[in-house]
Write a protein that holds these residues in place. Structure first.
Motif, PDB file in Angstrom:
ATOM      1  N   LYS A 169       0.830  -1.200   0.000  1.00 26.00           N
ATOM      2  CA  LYS A 169       0.000   0.000   0.000  1.00 26.00           C
ATOM      3  C   LYS A 169       0.865   1.250   0.000  1.00 26.00           C
ATOM      4  N   VAL A 170       1.921   1.260   0.786  1.00 25.93           N
ATOM      5  CA  VAL A 170       2.827   2.412   0.803  1.00 25.93           C
ATOM      6  C   VAL A 170       3.433   2.611  -0.578  1.00 25.93           C
ATOM      7  N   SER A 171       3.811   1.510  -1.227  1.00 26.37           N
ATOM      8  CA  SER A 171       4.385   1.588  -2.568  1.00 26.37           C
ATOM      9  C   SER A 171       3.379   2.147  -3.562  1.00 26.37           C
ATOM     10  N   ARG A 172       2.118   1.686  -3.482  1.00 27.10           N
ATOM     11  CA  ARG A 172       1.083   2.163  -4.406  1.00 27.10           C
ATOM     12  C   ARG A 172       0.779   3.638  -4.173  1.00 27.10           C
ATOM     13  N   ILE A 173       0.796   4.061  -2.896  1.00 29.59           N
ATOM     14  CA  ILE A 173       0.551   5.470  -2.583  1.00 29.59           C
ATOM     15  C   ILE A 173       1.639   6.338  -3.209  1.00 29.59           C
ATOM     16  N   GLU A 174       2.888   5.943  -3.018  1.00 28.90           N
ATOM     17  CA  GLU A 174       4.005   6.764  -3.484  1.00 28.90           C
ATOM     18  C   GLU A 174       4.144   6.750  -5.002  1.00 28.90           C
ATOM     19  N   SER A 175       3.602   5.746  -5.657  1.00 28.47           N
ATOM     20  CA  SER A 175       3.648   5.702  -7.124  1.00 28.47           C
ATOM     21  C   SER A 175       2.364   6.242  -7.748  1.00 28.47           C
ATOM     22  N   GLY A 176       1.439   6.717  -6.900  1.00 28.19           N
ATOM     23  CA  GLY A 176       0.217   7.328  -7.403  1.00 28.19           C
ATOM     24  C   GLY A 176      -0.783   6.353  -7.966  1.00 28.19           C
ATOM     25  N   GLN A 177      -0.729   5.093  -7.536  1.00 26.84           N
ATOM     26  CA  GLN A 177      -1.605   4.068  -8.091  1.00 26.84           C
ATOM     27  C   GLN A 177      -2.840   3.803  -7.245  1.00 26.84           C
ATOM     28  N   THR A 178      -3.002   4.564  -6.168  1.00 25.18           N
ATOM     29  CA  THR A 178      -4.184   4.377  -5.338  1.00 25.18           C
ATOM     30  C   THR A 178      -4.585   5.711  -4.714  1.00 25.18           C
ATOM     31  N   THR A 179      -5.849   5.822  -4.374  1.00 28.69           N
ATOM     32  CA  THR A 179      -6.324   7.041  -3.718  1.00 28.69           C
ATOM     33  C   THR A 179      -6.111   6.937  -2.218  1.00 28.69           C
ATOM     34  N   LEU A 180      -6.102   8.090  -1.560  1.00 29.96           N
ATOM     35  CA  LEU A 180      -5.863   8.154  -0.121  1.00 29.96           C
ATOM     36  C   LEU A 180      -7.072   8.717   0.600  1.00 29.96           C
TER      37      LEU A 180
END
Length: 285
Positions: A39-50
């Protein structure tokens, strides 16, 4: 206005910068906040919403306490959760492909190598329809197929207009030899490619069989570049999923391979002449 995909990438890039400034490892952040490492990886790569609660927790962990800075991040988070136009096709667009469509809409340049298919941005509606019928025979009821075709045609708007996307496509000869939908349909598709390549923002090169072995054998990839966000992304697609590559050394390797195959391929002018001959003689029309 920036699209949600660009905003998520910008937000992720800023969060990565703050984490590194705080000298924290991604695993530590995940453990502290109850996230998974992915999840941290997806957040930092812009692949998921927060969620707003997630961004507040991350900023607190990173030592951000300035109210103005907090407000900017909250505002960016809210804007990044807005829906893009392509979400209206959620009934016919696989979830894993929605990220790519958003990135494509934000890109300033796409370089691609295709071994089997004409790139989606350069397909005719009839070619796209035949591809979808073949890929998803269980959905050949008409409705979903036509929705997919409509989406593909709408995606192509980015190669037109006042600031069109720059496209450089290298196609294996096999892409053009394969008579998708029959010789008449394929002849029209090849003519469409020739016409598209006359636009100043579109380059099409054919990699002939006579080129022999080359470093892109056995793969397809697209390199997306952006004017608003630094760094390139390599996109690789499979039957049911996709891979996004952002590591600089891996991106550089794909760029090197792309440069290599462009040098092996026919020039754009020679490619157009070859395709014209194929359309008029090779398909028997």
């Amino acid at each position: 206005m920036d699209s949600p995909t660009v905003l998520r990438r910008r937000l992720g890039s800023e969060l990565r910068r703050l984490r590194e400034r705080a000298d924290l490892q991604a695993k530590f952040v995940a453990d502290e906040l109850g996230f998974s490492a992915s999840k941290v990886s997806r957040i930092e790569s812009g692949q998921t919403t927060l969620k707003e609660s997630d961004i507040r927790a991350m900023l607190e962990l990173y030592g951000v306490s300035d109210e103005a800075e907090l407000h900017q991040f909250i505002s960016l988070t809210r804007r990044s959760t807005q829906r893009g136009w392509w979400h209206d096709y959620g009934d016919s667009l696989p979830e894993w492909f929605q990220t790519y469509v958003g990135l494509e809409a934000d890109a300033s340049r796409i370089r691609s190598y295709e071994s089997e298919l004409v790139p989606g941005l350069l397909q005719t509606a009839d070619y796209a329809r035949e591809v979808f019928r073949t890929f998803w025979p269980e959905q050949d009821s008409g409705h979903i197929i036509e929705r997919r075709v409509k989406l593909r045609m709408q995606r192509q708007e980015i190669i037109r207009g006042p600031k069109p996307l720059t496209v450089h496509a290298v196609l294996s000869e096999a892409v053009l030899r394969r008579a998708v939908g029959g010789v008449d349909l394929m002849s029209e598709q090849v003519k469409h490619l020739i016409k598209a390549a006359q636009q100043p923002n579109i380059t099409v090169q054919v990699l002939p069989f006579s080129a022999g072995a080359h470093p892109a054998m056995g793969t397809n990839f697209r390199i997306l570049s952006f004017s608003e966000v630094p760094g390139e992304i390599v996109f690789c697609e499979s039957v049911t999923s996709s891979l996004y590559i952002e590591k600089e050394s891996d991106v550089a390797r794909h760029e090197h391979v792309f440069d290599h195959i462009t040098s092996l391929a026919m020039s754009p002018t020679d490619s157009a002449s070859w395709m014209q001959q194929l359309a008029t003689e090779g398909y028997g029309v």
